[in-house]
Design a protein around this motif. Sequence first.
Motif, short mmCIF file in Angstrom:
data_model
loop_
_atom_site.label_atom_id
_atom_site.label_comp_id
_atom_site.label_asym_id
_atom_site.label_seq_id
_atom_site.Cartn_x
_atom_site.Cartn_y
_atom_site.Cartn_z
N ALA A 110 25.63 -35.08 -10.00
CA ALA A 110 26.36 -34.08 -10.90
C ALA A 110 27.57 -34.62 -11.73
N LEU A 111 28.26 -35.53 -11.05
CA LEU A 111 29.60 -35.98 -11.47
C LEU A 111 29.21 -36.93 -12.81
N ASN A 112 27.95 -37.83 -12.46
CA ASN A 112 27.57 -38.52 -13.70
C ASN A 112 27.20 -37.96 -14.69
N ILE A 113 26.57 -36.96 -14.62
CA ILE A 113 25.98 -36.02 -15.75
C ILE A 113 27.30 -35.25 -16.45
N GLU A 114 28.35 -34.91 -15.43
CA GLU A 114 29.26 -34.17 -16.06
C GLU A 114 30.31 -35.30 -16.84
N ARG A 159 20.99 -33.07 -24.92
CA ARG A 159 20.06 -33.39 -23.96
C ARG A 159 19.33 -34.77 -24.29
N GLN A 160 19.13 -34.92 -25.52
CA GLN A 160 18.46 -36.36 -26.05
C GLN A 160 19.43 -37.41 -25.59
N VAL A 161 20.75 -37.15 -25.88
CA VAL A 161 21.86 -38.31 -25.80
C VAL A 161 21.88 -38.61 -24.25
N LEU A 162 21.98 -37.35 -23.60
CA LEU A 162 22.40 -37.52 -22.29
C LEU A 162 21.38 -38.26 -21.16
N LEU A 163 19.89 -37.95 -21.85
CA LEU A 163 18.66 -38.54 -21.16
C LEU A 163 18.99 -39.92 -21.48
N LYS A 164 19.07 -40.31 -22.55
CA LYS A 164 19.01 -41.85 -22.89
C LYS A 164 20.22 -42.51 -22.16
N LYS A 165 21.36 -42.19 -22.14
CA LYS A 165 22.40 -42.54 -21.28
C LYS A 165 22.23 -42.50 -20.00
N LEU A 166 21.89 -41.86 -19.31
CA LEU A 166 21.43 -41.56 -17.90
C LEU A 166 20.14 -42.45 -17.45
N SER A 167 19.30 -42.57 -18.15
CA SER A 167 18.07 -43.63 -18.13
C SER A 167 18.57 -45.03 -18.04
N HIS A 168 19.46 -45.36 -19.04
CA HIS A 168 20.16 -46.91 -19.03
C HIS A 168 20.80 -46.89 -17.72
N ASP A 169 21.74 -45.94 -17.15
CA ASP A 169 22.33 -46.29 -15.97
C ASP A 169 21.71 -46.81 -14.81
N GLN A 170 20.41 -46.27 -14.80
CA GLN A 170 19.59 -46.43 -13.56
C GLN A 170 18.63 -47.66 -13.45
#
Length: 170
Positions: A110-114, A159-170
């Motif tokens: 949640a902190l990463n998403i926030e 949502r698209q931007v968040l999905l892209k950024k969060l998938s790159h982090d993993q």
Amino acid sequence: MTEVDGCMERSDFAKALEQHISPLRNYAMWLTKDHEEAQDLTQETLASAFVNHHRYVFNGSFSAWLRRILFNKYVNQRKRAKRMSSMEDMDQHTIETILKETDPLQNLIALNIEEEIQKLEDRYRLPMLLRIRGFKYHEIALKLDIPIGTVKNRIFEARQVLLKKLSHDQ
């Protein structure tokens, strides 16, 4: 002044605008009490009036029409500024709520998403945060004073931007 189908020709309209710049700027200064903000407000008013010159009705006062445009723009800016400050307060509340209601692993996620949400441009971040807080699309549209289609589009893009950024982090 030349009239075409009940409207001033653009060249006459531009000349009429020039004559009202100083009084408009003075009025903007009286409203805002800030030189730069008054300049910006005057420019926005002149641009809006020029684009909408066909809406001016000859039997009305030209200066009153321009002052009304300026005042409406001023009010809209104040509303927008008020919304922005309330959104900043809401951001902290959102973080605290998420942290209280989840387990430690979910807290980290949640902190990463926030964190990523906070990096979004305001035009995407604000509708997204309101949606997370449970507001319906039409409520967000009313609160932000934008069309419901724009709200849906901005949330989708966020949502698209968040999905892209969060998938790159993993």
